[in-house]
Design a protein around this motif. Structure first.
Motif, PDB file in Angstrom:
ATOM      1  N   ASP A  70       0.859  -1.173   0.000  1.00 20.61           N
ATOM      2  CA  ASP A  70       0.000   0.000   0.000  1.00 20.61           C
ATOM      3  C   ASP A  70       0.901   1.231   0.000  1.00 20.61           C
ATOM      4  N   SER A  71       1.019   1.891  -1.146  1.00 25.45           N
ATOM      5  CA  SER A  71       1.940   3.025  -1.253  1.00 25.45           C
ATOM      6  C   SER A  71       1.504   4.199  -0.377  1.00 25.45           C
ATOM      7  N   ALA A  72       0.223   4.300  -0.042  1.00 27.11           N
ATOM      8  CA  ALA A  72      -0.252   5.390   0.807  1.00 27.11           C
ATOM      9  C   ALA A  72       0.275   5.257   2.238  1.00 27.11           C
ATOM     10  N   THR A  73       0.332   4.024   2.733  1.00 28.42           N
ATOM     11  CA  THR A  73       0.794   3.810   4.112  1.00 28.42           C
ATOM     12  C   THR A  73       2.236   3.328   4.178  1.00 28.42           C
ATOM     13  N   GLY A  74       2.753   2.836   3.043  1.00 27.49           N
ATOM     14  CA  GLY A  74       4.115   2.289   3.035  1.00 27.49           C
ATOM     15  C   GLY A  74       4.192   0.930   3.716  1.00 27.49           C
ATOM     16  N   LYS A  75       3.054   0.251   3.809  1.00 28.32           N
ATOM     17  CA  LYS A  75       3.011  -1.042   4.489  1.00 28.32           C
ATOM     18  C   LYS A  75       2.389  -2.101   3.579  1.00 28.32           C
ATOM     19  N   TYR A  76       2.611  -3.361   3.966  1.00 30.19           N
ATOM     20  CA  TYR A  76       2.003  -4.482   3.255  1.00 30.19           C
ATOM     21  C   TYR A  76       0.695  -4.842   3.921  1.00 30.19           C
ATOM     22  N   SER A  77      -0.277  -5.233   3.110  1.00 29.84           N
ATOM     23  CA  SER A  77      -1.602  -5.512   3.627  1.00 29.84           C
ATOM     24  C   SER A  77      -2.223  -6.671   2.858  1.00 29.84           C
ATOM     25  N   SER A  78      -3.064  -7.409   3.540  1.00 30.07           N
ATOM     26  CA  SER A  78      -3.799  -8.478   2.857  1.00 30.07           C
ATOM     27  C   SER A  78      -5.099  -7.938   2.286  1.00 30.07           C
ATOM     28  N   THR A  79      -5.414  -6.668   2.546  1.00 31.07           N
ATOM     29  CA  THR A  79      -6.679  -6.106   2.082  1.00 31.07           C
ATOM     30  C   THR A  79      -6.510  -5.041   0.996  1.00 31.07           C
ATOM     31  N   THR A  80      -5.297  -4.581   0.738  1.00 32.61           N
ATOM     32  CA  THR A  80      -5.081  -3.580  -0.307  1.00 32.61           C
ATOM     33  C   THR A  80      -5.356  -4.219  -1.658  1.00 32.61           C
ATOM     34  N   LEU A  81      -6.216  -3.586  -2.437  1.00 31.53           N
ATOM     35  CA  LEU A  81      -6.580  -4.160  -3.727  1.00 31.53           C
ATOM     36  C   LEU A  81      -5.733  -3.596  -4.863  1.00 31.53           C
ATOM     37  N   GLU A  82      -5.506  -2.311  -4.874  1.00 34.94           N
ATOM     38  CA  GLU A  82      -4.759  -1.701  -5.963  1.00 34.94           C
ATOM     39  C   GLU A  82      -3.297  -1.573  -5.562  1.00 34.94           C
ATOM     40  N   SER A  83      -2.466  -2.317  -6.261  1.00 33.81           N
ATOM     41  CA  SER A  83      -1.052  -2.312  -5.942  1.00 33.81           C
ATOM     42  C   SER A  83      -0.274  -2.796  -7.161  1.00 33.81           C
ATOM     43  N   ASN A  84       0.999  -2.444  -7.205  1.00 34.16           N
ATOM     44  CA  ASN A  84       1.885  -2.943  -8.251  1.00 34.16           C
ATOM     45  C   ASN A  84       2.963  -3.844  -7.668  1.00 34.16           C
ATOM     46  N   GLU A  85       2.844  -4.156  -6.379  1.00 39.25           N
ATOM     47  CA  GLU A  85       3.833  -5.019  -5.743  1.00 39.25           C
ATOM     48  C   GLU A  85       3.127  -5.974  -4.796  1.00 39.25           C
ATOM     49  N   PHE A  86       3.439  -7.259  -4.958  1.00 33.32           N
ATOM     50  CA  PHE A  86       2.808  -8.293  -4.142  1.00 33.32           C
ATOM     51  C   PHE A  86       3.892  -9.184  -3.557  1.00 33.32           C
ATOM     52  N   PHE A  87       3.605  -9.763  -2.408  1.00 35.60           N
ATOM     53  CA  PHE A  87       4.547 -10.636  -1.723  1.00 35.60           C
ATOM     54  C   PHE A  87       3.795 -11.879  -1.294  1.00 35.60           C
ATOM     55  N   VAL A  88       4.228 -13.040  -1.759  1.00 38.15           N
ATOM     56  CA  VAL A  88       3.626 -14.317  -1.388  1.00 38.15           C
ATOM     57  C   VAL A  88       4.591 -14.945  -0.384  1.00 38.15           C
ATOM     58  N   THR A  89       4.155 -15.089   0.851  1.00 32.24           N
ATOM     59  CA  THR A  89       5.074 -15.455   1.929  1.00 32.24           C
ATOM     60  C   THR A  89       4.379 -16.233   3.039  1.00 32.24           C
TER      61      THR A  89
END
Length: 182
Positions: A70-89
């Motif tokens: 989530d570029s607005a918060t600078g954090k990773y989220s399981s609920t952010t829908l619009e993003s260009n970066e994802f992490f499968v972990t």
């Protein structure tokens, strides 16, 4: 002579104890092996992640989470829908946001600009992802003395990069389930 024999017997017994201990430790270590380090080959039981914004889907192990940046918060989220970066972990949202990117997993980055060959690439080969031709690079991390795969491909003028930071071979199974839906 008797003293030498006793010393030799003690030394031999110590060697046997050390060897048996090492074997037992290795066995217990493999019995308790992190399930994430097992080579995933059968993706039929994996969960499905779908992204309508970028028009793709992929399967991932049930023990993983899909987090997006989530570029607005600078954090990773399981609920952010619009993003260009994802992490499968296997890490949780809280772990990633408090400890950082030290966790292993698969990073997916999407860009409108062409993605260049990664630095420290030691080999490359052709690969198809979701029916699209791409390039798989093996990249050397000289600080850790490991190689990790980076796959770059294009779909409808969007450039995708998939990087496996873990050092265990899940990326091939992951990529085999990657499909475009648009």
């Amino acid at each position: 002579m008797n003293k030498k024999l006793k010393l030799l017997s003690v030394l031999l017994a110590m060697i046997i104890i050390v060897v048996v201990g090492m074997i037992a430790y290795k066995k217990s270590d493999s019995d308790n092996m992190d399930p994430l380090r097992v080579k995933f080959e059968d993706v039929t039981s994996w969960k499905m992640y779908q992204n309508k914004q970028h028009g793709f889907e992929f399967k991932y192990p049930e023990i993983y989470n899909v987090l997006s940046y989530d570029s607005a918060t600078g954090k990773y989220s399981s609920t952010t829908l619009e993003s260009n970066e994802f992490f499968v972990t296997n890490a949780t949202e809280h772990q990633i946001n408090t400890i950082g990117r030290e966790y292993s997993g698969i990073w997916i980055t999407i860009s409108d600009k062409k993605i260049d060959e990664p630095a420290n690439s030691v080999s490359e080969s052709e690969i198809y992802v979701g029916g699209n031709k791409g390039v798989r690079y093996e990249v050397l991390n000289s600080a850790l003395d490991i190689k990790y795969p980076v796959i770059i491909f294009e779909n409808h003028h969007k450039y995708f990069s998939i990087l496996e930071s873990s050092g265990w071979p899940v990326i091939d199974s992951f990529v085999s389930s990657f499909k475009f839906t648009n």
